[in-house]
Design an enzyme around this catalytic site. Structure first.
Site, PDB file in Angstrom:
ATOM      1  N   GLN A 140      10.590   3.053 -12.587  1.00 27.86           N
ATOM      2  CA  GLN A 140       9.480   2.135 -12.305  1.00 27.86           C
ATOM      3  C   GLN A 140       8.204   2.919 -12.009  1.00 27.86           C
ATOM      4  O   GLN A 140       8.156   3.650 -11.019  1.00 27.86           O
ATOM      5  CB  GLN A 140       9.853   1.281 -11.093  1.00 27.86           C
ATOM      6  N   GLY A 141       7.185   2.735 -12.809  1.00 26.46           N
ATOM      7  CA  GLY A 141       5.905   3.412 -12.583  1.00 26.46           C
ATOM      8  C   GLY A 141       4.886   2.442 -12.022  1.00 26.46           C
ATOM      9  O   GLY A 141       4.028   1.950 -12.752  1.00 26.46           O
ATOM     10  N   TYR A 142       5.007   2.147 -10.737  1.00 22.15           N
ATOM     11  CA  TYR A 142       4.058   1.253 -10.060  1.00 22.15           C
ATOM     12  C   TYR A 142       3.148   2.051  -9.111  1.00 22.15           C
ATOM     13  O   TYR A 142       1.958   2.159  -9.333  1.00 22.15           O
ATOM     14  CB  TYR A 142       4.816   0.185  -9.241  1.00 22.15           C
ATOM     15  N   SER A 143       3.754   2.624  -8.037  1.00 21.85           N
ATOM     16  CA  SER A 143       2.947   3.246  -6.965  1.00 21.85           C
ATOM     17  C   SER A 143       2.189   4.465  -7.462  1.00 21.85           C
ATOM     18  O   SER A 143       2.666   5.200  -8.338  1.00 21.85           O
ATOM     19  CB  SER A 143       3.850   3.696  -5.809  1.00 21.85           C
ATOM     20  N   SER A 175      11.416   6.607  -8.336  1.00 22.28           N
ATOM     21  CA  SER A 175      12.843   6.848  -8.054  1.00 22.28           C
ATOM     22  C   SER A 175      13.533   7.315  -9.329  1.00 22.28           C
ATOM     23  O   SER A 175      13.437   6.650 -10.365  1.00 22.28           O
ATOM     24  CB  SER A 175      13.514   5.567  -7.566  1.00 22.28           C
ATOM     25  N   GLU A 258      13.029  -7.377  -7.899  1.00 27.21           N
ATOM     26  CA  GLU A 258      13.308  -6.131  -7.178  1.00 27.21           C
ATOM     27  C   GLU A 258      13.616  -6.448  -5.712  1.00 27.21           C
ATOM     28  O   GLU A 258      14.552  -5.900  -5.123  1.00 27.21           O
ATOM     29  CB  GLU A 258      12.092  -5.194  -7.257  1.00 27.21           C
ATOM     30  N   GLU A 384       5.967  -4.854   6.544  1.00 25.26           N
ATOM     31  CA  GLU A 384       4.708  -5.489   6.980  1.00 25.26           C
ATOM     32  C   GLU A 384       4.124  -6.342   5.849  1.00 25.26           C
ATOM     33  O   GLU A 384       3.652  -7.458   6.083  1.00 25.26           O
ATOM     34  CB  GLU A 384       3.675  -4.418   7.395  1.00 25.26           C
TER      35      GLU A 384
HETATM   36  C1  LIG Z   1      13.182   4.691  -1.232  1.00 22.73           C
HETATM   37  C2  LIG Z   1      11.902   4.381  -1.962  1.00 22.73           C
HETATM   38  C3  LIG Z   1      11.938   4.207  -3.335  1.00 22.73           C
HETATM   39  C4  LIG Z   1      10.754   3.941  -4.020  1.00 22.73           C
HETATM   40  N1  LIG Z   1      10.794   3.843  -5.389  1.00 22.73           N
HETATM   41  C5  LIG Z   1       9.659   3.602  -6.079  1.00 22.73           C
HETATM   42  C6  LIG Z   1       9.689   3.542  -7.512  1.00 22.73           C
HETATM   43  O1  LIG Z   1      10.741   3.742  -8.144  1.00 22.73           O
HETATM   44  N2  LIG Z   1       8.541   3.309  -8.161  1.00 22.73           N
HETATM   45  C7  LIG Z   1       7.364   3.086  -7.505  1.00 22.73           C
HETATM   46  O2  LIG Z   1       6.377   2.818  -8.174  1.00 22.73           O
HETATM   47  N3  LIG Z   1       7.286   3.167  -6.149  1.00 22.73           N
HETATM   48  C8  LIG Z   1       8.402   3.432  -5.420  1.00 22.73           C
HETATM   49  N4  LIG Z   1       8.359   3.536  -4.046  1.00 22.73           N
HETATM   50  C9  LIG Z   1       7.063   3.448  -3.372  1.00 22.73           C
HETATM   51  C10 LIG Z   1       6.867   2.195  -2.532  1.00 22.73           C
HETATM   52  O3  LIG Z   1       6.695   1.064  -3.355  1.00 22.73           O
HETATM   53  C11 LIG Z   1       5.659   2.433  -1.614  1.00 22.73           C
HETATM   54  O4  LIG Z   1       5.997   3.493  -0.754  1.00 22.73           O
HETATM   55  C12 LIG Z   1       5.316   1.210  -0.799  1.00 22.73           C
HETATM   56  O5  LIG Z   1       4.800   0.186  -1.615  1.00 22.73           O
HETATM   57  C13 LIG Z   1       4.294   1.525   0.317  1.00 22.73           C
HETATM   58  O6  LIG Z   1       3.200   2.203  -0.190  1.00 22.73           O
HETATM   59  P1  LIG Z   1       2.684   3.568   0.503  1.00 22.73           P
HETATM   60  O7  LIG Z   1       3.851   4.484   0.634  1.00 22.73           O
HETATM   61  O8  LIG Z   1       1.503   4.039  -0.275  1.00 22.73           O
HETATM   62  O9  LIG Z   1       2.246   3.151   1.967  1.00 22.73           O
HETATM   63  P2  LIG Z   1       0.863   2.508   2.404  1.00 22.73           P
HETATM   64  O10 LIG Z   1       0.496   1.395   1.501  1.00 22.73           O
HETATM   65  O11 LIG Z   1      -0.138   3.619   2.566  1.00 22.73           O
HETATM   66  O12 LIG Z   1       1.216   1.914   3.830  1.00 22.73           O
HETATM   67  C14 LIG Z   1       1.267   2.723   5.019  1.00 22.73           C
HETATM   68  C15 LIG Z   1       1.599   1.811   6.200  1.00 22.73           C
HETATM   69  O13 LIG Z   1       0.560   0.822   6.360  1.00 22.73           O
HETATM   70  C16 LIG Z   1       1.110  -0.481   6.346  1.00 22.73           C
HETATM   71  N5  LIG Z   1       0.188  -1.403   5.662  1.00 22.73           N
HETATM   72  C17 LIG Z   1      -0.482  -1.173   4.503  1.00 22.73           C
HETATM   73  N6  LIG Z   1      -1.209  -2.274   4.160  1.00 22.73           N
HETATM   74  C18 LIG Z   1      -0.970  -3.214   5.106  1.00 22.73           C
HETATM   75  C19 LIG Z   1      -1.419  -4.555   5.305  1.00 22.73           C
HETATM   76  N7  LIG Z   1      -2.240  -5.166   4.439  1.00 22.73           N
HETATM   77  N8  LIG Z   1      -0.937  -5.246   6.387  1.00 22.73           N
HETATM   78  C20 LIG Z   1      -0.071  -4.640   7.274  1.00 22.73           C
HETATM   79  N9  LIG Z   1       0.357  -3.360   7.136  1.00 22.73           N
HETATM   80  C21 LIG Z   1      -0.070  -2.664   6.075  1.00 22.73           C
HETATM   81  C22 LIG Z   1       2.400  -0.353   5.576  1.00 22.73           C
HETATM   82  O14 LIG Z   1       3.315  -1.377   5.938  1.00 22.73           O
HETATM   83  C23 LIG Z   1       2.892   1.032   5.988  1.00 22.73           C
HETATM   84  O15 LIG Z   1       3.572   0.943   7.221  1.00 22.73           O
HETATM   85  C24 LIG Z   1       9.519   3.821  -3.326  1.00 22.73           C
HETATM   86  C25 LIG Z   1       9.500   4.001  -1.928  1.00 22.73           C
HETATM   87  C26 LIG Z   1      10.683   4.293  -1.253  1.00 22.73           C
HETATM   88  C27 LIG Z   1      10.616   4.503   0.227  1.00 22.73           C
END
Ligand SMILES: Cc1cc2nc3c(=O)[nH]c(=O)nc-3n(C[C@H](O)[C@H](O)[C@H](O)COP(=O)(O)OP(=O)(O)OC[C@H]3O[C@@H](n4cnc5c(N)ncnc54)[C@H](O)[C@@H]3O)c2cc1C
Length: 399
Positions: A140-143, A175, A258, A384
């Site tokens: 998955q290429g999202y983040s 992942s 998902e 959150e």
């Molecule tokens: C085990 C695992 C597998 C993953 N696999 C994939 C994958 O295959 N492909 C992919 O694309 N991504 C993947 N991810 C990434 C995942 O989708 C992101 O880590 C997640 O969406 C959070 O983004 P971030 O890490 O940039 O945190 P941030 O967005 O920077 O958030 C940091 C903190 O701020 C809080 N926060 C942010 N915005 C708000 C808001 N509006 N209100 C309240 N709180 C807020 C969050 O809850 C968090 O605690 C994976 C992550 C994990 C842990």
């Protein structure tokens, strides 16, 4: 006048149940009736599939031949073509005989439903049978480094070059990016539009020139993620799913699947905590010797049972054709919290044995498994973010 039961339907379903049970008894190897030990004990399929043992390979092959890796998907695309009632029977019989799911796949739990809804006939015929048979492993290429919770601000770009796009940018936390064969990827195709309206959803082979991955090492020592780089990657236009710049709708639809999948981890079949506790701590007067732990386990088992029933209700609604939508956020939130609680209780039960990282058989070990559950409430959107969605879209609270 009260509705008469459909006897013909009941009879044929009972016959289907008998046949299914017989087939499963005959075809599910004993090793595939044991609880999954950890992530390394899961079958992911793919071009370079690695099977933990022959039983795992055979089980996937047999189930795929019947289309039962995806029981309700249409037969034309390699699915089982089962009705929702038949699929429920299969699910119940597999649970009864303790059969494992034959295949773990982001193709099944994420991309497939999106392709079935938004793909062209040619795209479905090309990709869905390979997903059903476990031949292609997807990532998955999202983040992106600057786009996690605020996913719509993603910057990876796809520029129009006539019959193809040129993709440039990078994704993070992909992942198994280094193990996947293909990627489903969100790219920006319009930089002037509102951020949600300039995104497109494309598919491409990870072996395409210009794709590279860099492992991300975790505190646990494992590296299940990559940062994934795209340097002038040529993506044929036929790999665009849905309309140009309308990818956000597909992205959100895929996320509901998902989240259901991740939430389902709270109901996965593992050895019950009470059994583990009796084995490790022992009984006093016929009850678990540690009273505090006994109460915690009882509370957990009740919450887990209530959640499993909620999950079944939502699944039944989905099978009846009602999209789960924002409810998937509820399932994701509660399921992942439960999973974390289960891991913590497992550590308490194990005492100092719980500190082990890995064992001689190659299993991850309790401490690593416990750490992994922390990720459950981040992946697929953090807790959150799920609470924000529940507040707005389920409870109708103001933003
Ligand atoms: C085990 C695992 C597998 C993953 N696999 C994939 C994958 O295959 N492909 C992919 O694309 N991504 C993947 N991810 C990434 C995942 O989708 C992101 O880590 C997640 O969406 C959070 O983004 P971030 O890490 O940039 O945190 P941030 O967005 O920077 O958030 C940091 C903190 O701020 C809080 N926060 C942010 N915005 C708000 C808001 N509006 N209100 C309240 N709180 C807020 C969050 O809850 C968090 O605690 C994976 C992550 C994990 C842990």
């Amino acid at each position: 006048m009260s509705a008469q039961p459909d006897l013909h339907c009941d009879e044929s379903l009972a016959a289907f149940r008998r046949e299914t049970r017989e087939w499963l008894e005959l075809n599910c190897p004993p090793e595939m009736r044991q609880p999954v030990l950890d992530e390394s004990d899961v079958c992911w399929g793919g071009r370079n599939a690695q099977f933990r043992n022959e039983a795992q390979r055979v089980w996937l092959e047999r189930m795929a031949q019947r289309g039962w890796t995806v029981p309700q998907w249409p037969r034309a695309y390699g699915g089982g073509g089962l009705s929702k009632e038949q699929a429920q029977v299969l699910h119940e019989e597999m649970a009864q005989l303790k059969c494992r799911s034959p295949l773990m796949s982001f193709g099944i739990s994420m991309l497939g439903p999106a392709l079935l809804k938004y793909g062209t006939e040619a795209q479905k015929l090309e990709h869905i049978p390979k997903i059903a048979r476990g031949e292609i492993r997807w990532c998955q290429g999202y983040s992106e480094p600057g786009a996690g919770s605020d996913l719509a601000s993603l910057k990876t770009r796809a520029d129009d070059h006539g019959d193809h796009f040129l993709v440039n940018g990078s994704k993070i936390w992909t992942s198994y990016g280094d193990k996947a064969d293909w990627i489903f990827c969100l790219v920006r195709t319009d930089f002037s539009a509102r951020k949600q309206e300039g995104i497109s959803f494309v598919l491409f082979d990870m072996a395409t020139a210009g794709v590279s991955t860099q492992p991300i090492r975790l505190i646990s020592g494992y590296s299940p993620f990559t940062q994934t780089f795209f340097d002038n990657v040529r993506v044929p236009k036929e790999n665009l799913i849905g309309e140009l710049n309308k990818g956000w709708t597909i992205a959100k639809y895929l996320l509901t699947h998902e989240r259901n999948m991740i939430g389902g981890m709270g109901t996965q079949r593992v050895t019950p905590l009470s059994q583990l506790a009796v084995k490790s701590i022992g009984l006093a007067a016929g009850r678990l010797a540690d009273t505090g732990l006994r109460a915690d386990i009882a509370r957990f088992e009740m919450d887990a049972m209530a959640f499993a029933m909620t999950m079944e209700r939502v699944q039944a609604e989905a099978q009846a054709g009602n999209e789960t939508g924002a409810l998937s956020s509820m399932l994701k939130y509660y399921g992942t919290e439960l999973n974390k609680r289960r891991a913590e209780l497992t550590m308490s039960i194990a005492g100092s044995d719980g500190l082990k990282f890995g064992d001689d058989e190659g299993s991850a070990g309790l401490a690593a498994t416990w750490l992994r559950t922390r990720g459950n409430s981040i992946e697929g959107g953090t807790s959150e973010i799920q609470l924000n969605i529940i507040a707005r879209q389920v409870l109708g609270l103001p933003a």
